[in-house]
Structure formats: C-alpha cells, structure tokens
Design an enzyme around this catalytic site. Structure first.
Site, mmCIF file in Angstrom:
data_model
loop_
_atom_site.group_PDB
_atom_site.id
_atom_site.type_symbol
_atom_site.label_atom_id
_atom_site.label_comp_id
_atom_site.label_asym_id
_atom_site.label_seq_id
_atom_site.Cartn_x
_atom_site.Cartn_y
_atom_site.Cartn_z
ATOM 1 N N ASP A 90 32.306 47.313 29.355
ATOM 2 C CA ASP A 90 32.488 46.696 30.021
ATOM 3 C C ASP A 90 31.124 45.966 30.669
ATOM 4 O O ASP A 90 30.295 45.192 29.649
ATOM 5 C CB ASP A 90 32.155 47.595 31.374
ATOM 6 C CG ASP A 90 32.935 47.025 32.642
ATOM 7 O OD1 ASP A 90 33.097 46.144 32.459
ATOM 8 O OD2 ASP A 90 33.130 48.482 33.808
ATOM 9 N N ASP A 97 39.664 43.135 38.173
ATOM 10 C CA ASP A 97 40.703 44.902 38.129
ATOM 11 C C ASP A 97 41.965 45.183 38.787
ATOM 12 O O ASP A 97 41.745 44.751 39.812
ATOM 13 C CB ASP A 97 39.017 45.949 38.555
ATOM 14 C CG ASP A 97 37.974 46.863 38.206
ATOM 15 O OD1 ASP A 97 38.202 45.889 36.639
ATOM 16 O OD2 ASP A 97 37.511 47.288 37.939
HETATM 17 C C1 GLA Z 1 34.781 47.815 35.841
HETATM 18 C C2 GLA Z 1 35.780 48.170 35.508
HETATM 19 C C3 GLA Z 1 36.464 49.414 35.858
HETATM 20 C C4 GLA Z 1 35.719 50.288 35.614
HETATM 21 C C5 GLA Z 1 34.446 50.274 36.183
HETATM 22 C C6 GLA Z 1 34.378 51.952 35.906
HETATM 23 O O1 GLA Z 1 34.851 47.805 37.021
HETATM 24 O O2 GLA Z 1 36.538 46.921 35.152
HETATM 25 O O3 GLA Z 1 37.968 49.068 34.626
HETATM 26 O O4 GLA Z 1 35.756 50.540 34.608
HETATM 27 O O5 GLA Z 1 34.300 49.430 35.720
HETATM 28 O O6 GLA Z 1 32.612 51.564 37.358
#
Ligand code: GLA
Length: 393
Positions: free
Chosen positions: A153, A208
């Site tokens: 990430d 997301d």
């Molecule tokens: C980010 C990523 C998500 C998830 C969260 C976890 O938002 O894009 O897919 O992995 O972090 O904290």
C-alpha cells in the site's frame, strides 16, 4: 574525424549508456492470467484473525471457489502490531496465536496460496508498522513464512518516490528466493501503468472501491461505474504478467442488487481484472456463489490472450464495452448505467468486424446461444445491469 568513425563512437557511447542503466525486469513467471483469490479488507477491515482465515480457506474449497480457479487467500491490513528487537515484523499474538507461518502452511495444505499486506511508508493505512527501511528484511521474513502474494500500500509515504519505493520492494521480493506475486496499491496516483510493468504483477488503477453502484465519497472512494470510467483508456498497458487492478470485488457484500452484482463481476471480467473476492465466503448465499463461480464469465476474465476490454460506444448512460478474446472473438457488455430499462445495440464496426459479417451470438449469463446476427445485436437491458454476449464470426 571521418564520419564513419563518428558514427562508430556514437554507437559505442549509446551501448555504454544502455549497459549502465539498471536492468529491472520482473520475471517471476506469475499472473499469466489475472490473479484470482480472496482478500479480507472489503468485508472484515481490521477484524482479521487466524480462525477467520482458516474458516475462509475451508470455505474457499467447500464452496467450489477453488475449483473455479480462485487461489490466493490474502490477509489485508491489521495482521501486524510491531517490530521485535531485531526489526522483524510481529503478527498480532492475540489474533494470530499460532503465527503466520502455521497459517500459511494451513492454506497451502488445502492446495491454495497465501498472501499478506504491507505498506511502502512508515505505517500502513490503519497505522500498523509499514515496510519503509525494512524492505529486504520483510521480504525475507515473508518468504520464510511461505507468503505467495504481497499487496503493498501507499499510506504515509508522502515524501517517497513511488517508482523507487515499489522497485525496491520488487527487488527485495525477487532476492527472497521465493516467487511472490507483487500487487501495487498506490491508487493510480502516479500512473503505475506507465512504469510498473517490470515492477509488479498488478497495480491498483483507482482509489478504493465503495460498495455501491455509482456513489462517490469525499475521501476518494467510489462505486462500480466510476471505477469503470477511470480504467477505460489504460487498457493497452495490461497483459500477461502485469494487470490494471480496478480494486477488489464487492459481490455478495449486501449492498449491490443481484443485477448490480452481476454487472460488477462481468465488467471486471471484460477488463481482464484481478478477481479478488471480498465477501464472507463462509456464509455466502447460492446466488453470490453462482456469480463468483460462473464458468463462462471466468473464461472471459482468464482468456489467455490477456487483452483488457474498453468502452467502444457510449450514448448517455447506455454503453458498449468489448474485449478481444483468443481466436479473434469478442466478449461484449451492453451496460445500462441508468435506473430505467434501455435498449442497447452493439454494431459490428464497434468490434472491428465488417458490417456484413454473420456472427454467432451467445448470452453468457444465460449460457444460451442466441443464433446468428449480421451487422449488430440489440438487447433490452435492465436498470443498473449488463447483458454479456460473445460474438463469434
Ligand atoms: C487502502 C487500500 C485498501 C486497504 C486499506 C487497508 O485504503 O487501498 O485496499 O488495503 O488501505 O488499510
């Protein structure tokens, strides 16, 4: 100097420059077709534990997901709590009392593969320790545990260069001695499709996903159709070994209608997207299972040619998307984004076929041949829904 000598010197100079450039080519042999699996985040967030992961692993097998091709069981954020005195990353001892290695062994014993999550910055998005400064140590730890997949990430990495940070972890994984699929997750913020082909096997292309058809959140999350808008136009960057990732699936997570779930899933297949289920496999209903394991939709996603589809026609909320399949055939989505039924047509010219060509049309969700058509095919498409057909001249 004679001009032939000048040319020769220039040639040597270019050769020297090329030899000095770092050779970074990801050749881990993985993801020849888009990866398929399951990840904890969309349904469970930080509520992860070894018991839940074991039960999910069992459900992956008993539900038929494994037989359908799903392989990776991936724990997202919050499995880790600190580093020990040697800097080794430590799993939450209360939630993972047997440790990560034992869990990976369990997943492997069921014929599946195991994945973990970390972050290129100092902390993960949920505030757990990230891998910044510990890339090689973490990669070695993961390899020792039997990790097969790493999602990486981009929180708390504001001052870092994305290409450098992801390349560093890519090298660390390659040096670990274990083939580990590498999933980049910087949300498309620095256009990874332009630079990540030799760094990772898949890269998030958007913010997301949110469990809705067309909502947009202030923090950057978005529903299914807004993701589609963002991944249209970057299709040429995807292919065997390296895929655009429009984020994990929300199928079966309770907010999308049955038609929306089917459209979401089928559009991901048209996009040659990684299919990472995000629902509770232990309690999924028959309808969700039927969607996630539909053989004909999965065959489109996993088509060996590996061509990502694109939008080939748009008229307001009526859209036509198409993907080239092996054999010169096409998979076509007649996508109705509107809240009322719409008649939607695909013209052969949108598919690169001459208008006078006769082609066999098959309804993919219905598993039914619809006979032949010349020049175009039209269907009435329910609200927030997609009719999926294959067209074979
Ligand atoms: C980010 C990523 C998500 C998830 C969260 C976890 O938002 O894009 O897919 O992995 O972090 O904290």
């Amino acid at each position: 100097m004679k001009s032939s000598t000048v040319r020769w010197c220039c040639f040597l100079f270019v050769l020297l420059i090329l030899a000095a450039l770092p050779v970074v080519a990801l050749d881990n042999g993985l993801a020849k077709t888009p990866p398929m699996g399951w990840n904890s985040w969309n349904k469970f967030g930080c509520n992860v534990s070894e018991q839940m992961i074991r039960e999910t692993t069992d459900a992956m097998v008993s539900s038929g997901m494994k037989d359908a091709g799903y392989r990776y069981v991936v724990i997202d954020d919050c499995w880790q709590v600190k580093r020990d005195e040697n800097g080794t990353i430590v799993a939450d001892p209360e939630r993972f009392p047997s440790g990560i290695k034992a869990l990976a062994d369990y997943v492997h014993s069921k014929g599946l593969k195991f994945g973990l999550y970390s972050d290129a910055g100092s902390k993960t998005c949920a505030g757990r320790p990230g891998s910044h400064g510990y890339e090689f140590q973490d990669a070695r730890t993961y390899a020792g545990w039997g990790v097969d997949y790493l999602k990486y990430d981009w929180c708390n990495a504001e001052r870092q260069d994305s290409t450098e940070s992801y390349t560093l972890m890519s090298k660390a994984l390659q040096a670990s001695g274990r083939p580990i699929m590498f999933s980049l997750c910087e949300w498309g913020s620095t256009k990874p499709w332009l630079w990540a082909k030799d760094v990772g096997n898949l890269w998030r292309a958007t913010g997301d996903i949110v469990n809705c058809w067309d909502c947009k959140e202030k923090w950057g999350g978005m529903g299914v159709v807004h993701i589609l808008d963002l991944v249209d136009g970057i299709e040429t960057y995807a292919g065997p070994g390296h895929w655009n990732d429009p984020d994990m699936l929300e199928v079966g997570n309770g907010k999308l209608t049955p038609d929306e779930n089917r459209a979401h899933f089928a559009m991901w297949a048209i996009l040659a997207a990684p299919l990472i289920a995000g629902n509770d496999l232990r309690s999924m209903d028959g309808e969700t299972r039927a969607i996630l394991t539909d053989k004909e939709i999965l065959a489109i996603d996993q088509d060996p040619l590996g061509r990502q589809g694109r939008r080939v026609a748009k008229d307001g909320e009526r859209e036509v998307w198409a993907r080239e399949l092996q054999g010169g055939y096409r998979a076509v989505a007649l996508l109705n984004r509107a809240a009322t039924p719409q008649s939607i047509s695909v013209k052969w010219e949108n598919l690169g076929y001459p208008a006078d060509v006769k082609a066999q049309v098959r309804d993919v969700w219905q598993h039914k041949d619809l006979g032949s058509a010349t020049g175009s095919f039209t269907a009435t498409v329910a609200p927030h829904s997609a009719v999926i057909v294959t067209v074979k001249p």
